[in-house]
Structures are given as structure tokens and as C-alpha cells.
Design an enzyme around this catalytic site. Sequence first.
Site, PDB file in Angstrom:
ATOM      1  N   HIS A  39       5.383  -7.367   1.203  1.00 31.69           N
ATOM      2  CA  HIS A  39       6.347  -7.357   2.311  1.00 31.69           C
ATOM      3  C   HIS A  39       7.773  -7.531   1.786  1.00 31.69           C
ATOM      4  CE1 HIS A  39       2.634  -9.067   4.376  1.00 31.69           C
ATOM      5  NE2 HIS A  39       2.888  -8.018   5.124  1.00 31.69           N
ATOM      6  N   GLY A 157       4.533   0.227   4.150  1.00 24.53           N
ATOM      7  CA  GLY A 157       3.908   0.229   2.833  1.00 24.53           C
ATOM      8  C   GLY A 157       2.851   1.315   2.715  1.00 24.53           C
ATOM      9  N   SER A 194      -2.322  -8.378  -0.209  1.00 21.29           N
ATOM     10  CA  SER A 194      -2.651  -8.272   1.211  1.00 21.29           C
ATOM     11  C   SER A 194      -2.704  -9.668   1.811  1.00 21.29           C
ATOM     12  CB  SER A 194      -4.022  -7.600   1.375  1.00 21.29           C
ATOM     13  OG  SER A 194      -4.517  -7.811   2.672  1.00 21.29           O
TER      14      SER A 194
HETATM   15  P1  AMP Z   1       1.038  -6.122   7.625  1.00 26.63           P
HETATM   16  O1  AMP Z   1       1.743  -7.423   7.785  1.00 26.63           O
HETATM   17  O2  AMP Z   1      -0.226  -6.210   6.852  1.00 26.63           O
HETATM   18  O3  AMP Z   1       0.915  -5.370   8.916  1.00 26.63           O
HETATM   19  O4  AMP Z   1       1.983  -5.238   6.709  1.00 26.63           O
HETATM   20  C1  AMP Z   1       3.318  -4.992   7.060  1.00 26.63           C
HETATM   21  C2  AMP Z   1       3.844  -3.893   6.184  1.00 26.63           C
HETATM   22  O5  AMP Z   1       3.776  -4.287   4.821  1.00 26.63           O
HETATM   23  C3  AMP Z   1       3.013  -2.605   6.316  1.00 26.63           C
HETATM   24  O6  AMP Z   1       3.882  -1.496   6.329  1.00 26.63           O
HETATM   25  C4  AMP Z   1       2.165  -2.643   5.078  1.00 26.63           C
HETATM   26  O7  AMP Z   1       1.767  -1.370   4.624  1.00 26.63           O
HETATM   27  C5  AMP Z   1       3.109  -3.289   4.084  1.00 26.63           C
HETATM   28  N1  AMP Z   1       2.346  -3.866   2.976  1.00 26.63           N
HETATM   29  C6  AMP Z   1       1.238  -4.639   3.058  1.00 26.63           C
HETATM   30  N2  AMP Z   1       0.757  -4.915   1.831  1.00 26.63           N
HETATM   31  C7  AMP Z   1       1.576  -4.286   0.954  1.00 26.63           C
HETATM   32  C8  AMP Z   1       1.601  -4.174  -0.467  1.00 26.63           C
HETATM   33  N3  AMP Z   1       0.684  -4.754  -1.232  1.00 26.63           N
HETATM   34  N4  AMP Z   1       2.584  -3.440  -1.031  1.00 26.63           N
HETATM   35  C9  AMP Z   1       3.530  -2.837  -0.253  1.00 26.63           C
HETATM   36  N5  AMP Z   1       3.551  -2.903   1.092  1.00 26.63           N
HETATM   37  C10 AMP Z   1       2.598  -3.617   1.690  1.00 26.63           C
END
Ligand code: AMP
Length: 309
Positions: A39, A157, A194
Site C-alpha cells: 500500500h 496494485g 497482503s
Molecule cells: P486492499 O487493501 O487489499 O484492498 O488493497 C488496496 C490496494 O493495494 C489494491 O489496489 C491492491 O492491489 C494494492 N496492493 C495490495 N497488496 C499489494 C502489494 N503486495 N503490492 C502492491 N500493491 C498491493
Amino acid sequence: MSLQRLQDPGVAQLWCADQQARGLRVGLVPTMGALHEGHVSLVKRAAAETDRVCVSLFVNPLQFGEAQDFERYPRDFTADCDLLAEAGAHMAFTGSLDQFFPDRPGQVSEWEPSDFEDPGPYAEGLEGAFRPGHFEGVATIVRRLFEVCLPERAYFGAKDYQQTLVVRDLARRMGYPEVVVCPTLREASGLARSSRNELLNPEERSAGLFLSRALYAARGLWMLGERDPMAFEALMGSVLGQSPLEVEYATVRDPKAWTPGRPIPPLRQAVALIAARAGSVRLIDNMELDAGEGPAGAASRSLPGESDR
Ligand code: AMP
């Protein structure tokens, strides 16, 4: 400028409008909190490319099929805001389902199908098939976040590959914002970062390493000249078969010509995608096969028929 911490999307909307009235470009990073370096990389990219970085922290109940997964999803607004302040964000906001959608029922179970955004053709297959309703929930909240912040750019991401396709298609229909896809950040072990990794015990974490192993093996096969989707499925299946993971899918798609099912050979370009459960934790990962630099390249591409912005 210190980080503004807002608990109400209505106030966030006014804050963004105020920035824009002063001629400042707003960049949006939508998240569900439990922030990690993946993030942070999105926030830093947004800070480099826009004037005001807004981060939404909202565990969106609309996109969870399993109540248990939603309930145990990690949440820590204060820790997230501290990290965001350090990363250079200007505003972080959250809210309740009611606050985001005052015109719709307060309980997700009472929503009608017509209350959801149609996520379009990229929602078909893979995540769309294994998590029915997921992309409807994603598209619905992302539309609302775009409406609240009216960002010039929004950052996503490549880790959530199919989501980037769905969101790009949504932005194209809405006419804004420019969607920027950032590379997946991995631990040194290869495990994609993650929020759900926090839920893994040591054995499950070791099992999780097999996802990136299988993806790197697939990339090796591509470099040897293989272009048959079934050969990639067989190889990834055999790597994953050495682990205790419960595999949901391990397959390839043509990112320019998305198909719900397996593409017809020969592949011209390809992304390999995996979803598997380590114990009760569901993990996803992907890798572009036809470029050297990692999964961002494929997801950064335009949708079919759309030029690169
Ligand atoms: P989330 O909080 O899991 O919904 O993720 C929020 C944003 O962060 C989304 O656009 C995800 O794709 C991105 N994201 C999550 N994990 C990663 C990672 N390891 N590398 C880059 N972006 C990420």
C-alpha cells in the site's frame, strides 16, 4: 502538511473539493486498511505524481462473500494513519456503509441486485467465478470513492490483477480518473505482501511461498517458448501439488483479450494467475509472463481498444 484523518466520506468530499478549488490535483489510493509496504508503494507513487494524496480505509462489506472473512479482516485505523502520515499521504478517510450509501439499505443482505454497479466483462471467470458478487461489490464502492474524491488519478496494485481490469473499465465508463497500476511488492521470500498474510501461521506461510514459485516456473516456461495454456496449467499444478495448498485456480489469460475460460493457443501475451487456500486464508497472486520486469507491465497496459494514457 499533516495528515487529515476523517471519519466521514461527506467531509472527505468537501476536503477534496477544497483542494481542487485551489487548483491542486488529487490522487486517490483505495484500500481496506491493514496497510503494508505494498500500500505504501501506491501512496508514494501517488505523492510523486499528484498534489494531494487521499487514502480510503474501508473494509467494504459489499465485496465479501464469506461473513467470517469480513469479520476477521484486520483493522487498525490509528496504525494505518500513522503509516500514511510517514508515507506522505495528505488525507485518510473512512466511513460506514450507511455514510457511503445513505440512499441504500444499511444491511448488505437487504440490497437489491440493482443497487450494485455492473462490473462489466472483466469480472467474468477466475475471481468472478470463485467469489460470486465480489466484483459487483468492488465496482460499487470504487465508483462511490471516485464520486467522493473526483481524483485525477487513482492507484491500484497489480497484485489484484483482475480488479485492475474491472476498475480500468469502470473509469473508462465514468470518464475519469486515470487509473495507474503499480507493481506487486513481495517479501524477500517471493510471497506477495497482503493484509491477509497477518492471518497465516508459520506452516501456512511456508505453503504460501508455492504461489510465487509456481508463477516464476511459468515465466521460465514462457521464456523457453511454450505458448499452450494447458502446458502452463500443468506446470503450475505440479509445483502447487507439492504443497498442502488447496488450489482454486492456477491458469493463464491473455490480458488484452480477457476470456472467462482458458484462452485458445497459441498465446500471444499472457498473465499467469493463481488463487489458493493456505488453511482458511485465501491467497491470490499473478505474474506477467511476456515481460521481464514483473506483473505491473501487464496490468499497466490499456484495455483492448484503448490507447495507453
Ligand atoms: P486492499 O487493501 O487489499 O484492498 O488493497 C488496496 C490496494 O493495494 C489494491 O489496489 C491492491 O492491489 C494494492 N496492493 C495490495 N497488496 C499489494 C502489494 N503486495 N503490492 C502492491 N500493491 C498491493
